[in-house]
Design a protein around this motif. Structure first.
Motif, short mmCIF file in Angstrom:
data_model
loop_
_atom_site.label_atom_id
_atom_site.label_comp_id
_atom_site.label_asym_id
_atom_site.label_seq_id
_atom_site.Cartn_x
_atom_site.Cartn_y
_atom_site.Cartn_z
N GLU A 55 25.66 77.16 -73.00
CA GLU A 55 25.47 78.46 -72.35
C GLU A 55 26.26 78.50 -71.05
N ARG A 56 26.53 79.69 -70.60
CA ARG A 56 27.22 79.83 -69.31
C ARG A 56 26.31 79.39 -68.17
N ARG A 57 25.02 79.62 -68.32
CA ARG A 57 24.02 79.25 -67.31
C ARG A 57 23.04 78.29 -67.96
N GLU A 58 22.92 77.08 -67.40
CA GLU A 58 22.06 76.09 -68.04
C GLU A 58 21.61 75.03 -67.03
N LEU A 59 20.40 74.53 -67.23
CA LEU A 59 19.87 73.42 -66.45
C LEU A 59 19.85 72.17 -67.31
N VAL A 60 20.27 71.05 -66.73
CA VAL A 60 20.25 69.76 -67.43
C VAL A 60 19.47 68.79 -66.55
N ARG A 61 18.40 68.22 -67.09
CA ARG A 61 17.58 67.25 -66.36
C ARG A 61 18.31 65.90 -66.36
N LEU A 62 18.56 65.36 -65.16
CA LEU A 62 19.32 64.12 -65.02
C LEU A 62 18.48 62.92 -64.60
N THR A 63 17.22 63.10 -64.33
CA THR A 63 16.39 62.05 -63.73
C THR A 63 16.48 60.72 -64.48
N VAL B 146 15.52 65.45 -61.01
CA VAL B 146 16.90 65.75 -60.61
C VAL B 146 17.53 66.63 -61.70
N PHE B 147 18.18 67.71 -61.27
CA PHE B 147 18.78 68.66 -62.21
C PHE B 147 20.24 68.94 -61.87
N TYR B 148 21.02 69.10 -62.93
CA TYR B 148 22.37 69.66 -62.84
C TYR B 148 22.21 71.13 -63.22
N ALA B 149 22.70 72.03 -62.38
CA ALA B 149 22.63 73.46 -62.64
C ALA B 149 24.04 73.98 -62.90
#
Length: 137
Positions: free
Chosen positions: A14-22, A117-120
């Motif tokens: 998606e163009r807008r997405e959250l990815v959890r990095l923890t 921790v998130f990558y936005a």
């Protein structure tokens, strides 16, 4: 002092997405083997960000709504006159910032009980990267 540098690559659907990095960041701390220090997590693109907050879907929607309110997609940003269409993504990145520093204590990320921790991603669907730099003893 020990250190480790790793690059995480993303190509969001998606163009807008959250990815959890923890979990990934925690595994890199273990790989480095430090007991006391810090880890830097930094988006290497100007239309993405990194932040620490709760992993709760309602909050995620609130964050997206707040960012959309402050930097709405679609208006005729001056940046769009260069042929781009992602002026809002640049502004959203500034609002959440592009990096965080997380303490490491006793070999583990020293986060609060609900912190993750998130990558936005604000302008996705193309290959981007995050640098993770672990440093300590």
């Amino acid at each position: 002092m020990k250190s480790l540098t790793e690059y995480l690559w993303f190509e969001t659907r998606e163009r807008r997405e959250l990815v959890r990095l923890t979990d990934t960041v925690a595994s890199l701390v273990r790989k480095c083997g430090i007991q006391d220090g810090m880890v830097l997590v930094s988006a290497m693109h100007i239309t993405a960000g990194v932040f620490v907050n709760d992993d709760e879907p309602g909050l995620h929607e609130d964050i997206w709504e707040w960012l959309q309110h402050l930097a709405p997609a679609g208006p005729d940003y001056r940046h769009h006159r260069t042929g781009e269409d992602n002026g809002d993504a640049h502004l959203k990145s500034m609002l959440v910032h592009h990096q965080v520093i997380i303490p490491v204590t006793n070999g583990k990320l020293d986060l609060g009980p609900w912190q993750q921790v998130f990558y936005a991603e604000f302008d996705g669907q193309r290959r981007k990267r995050v640098i993770v730099k672990v440093m300590g003893e």
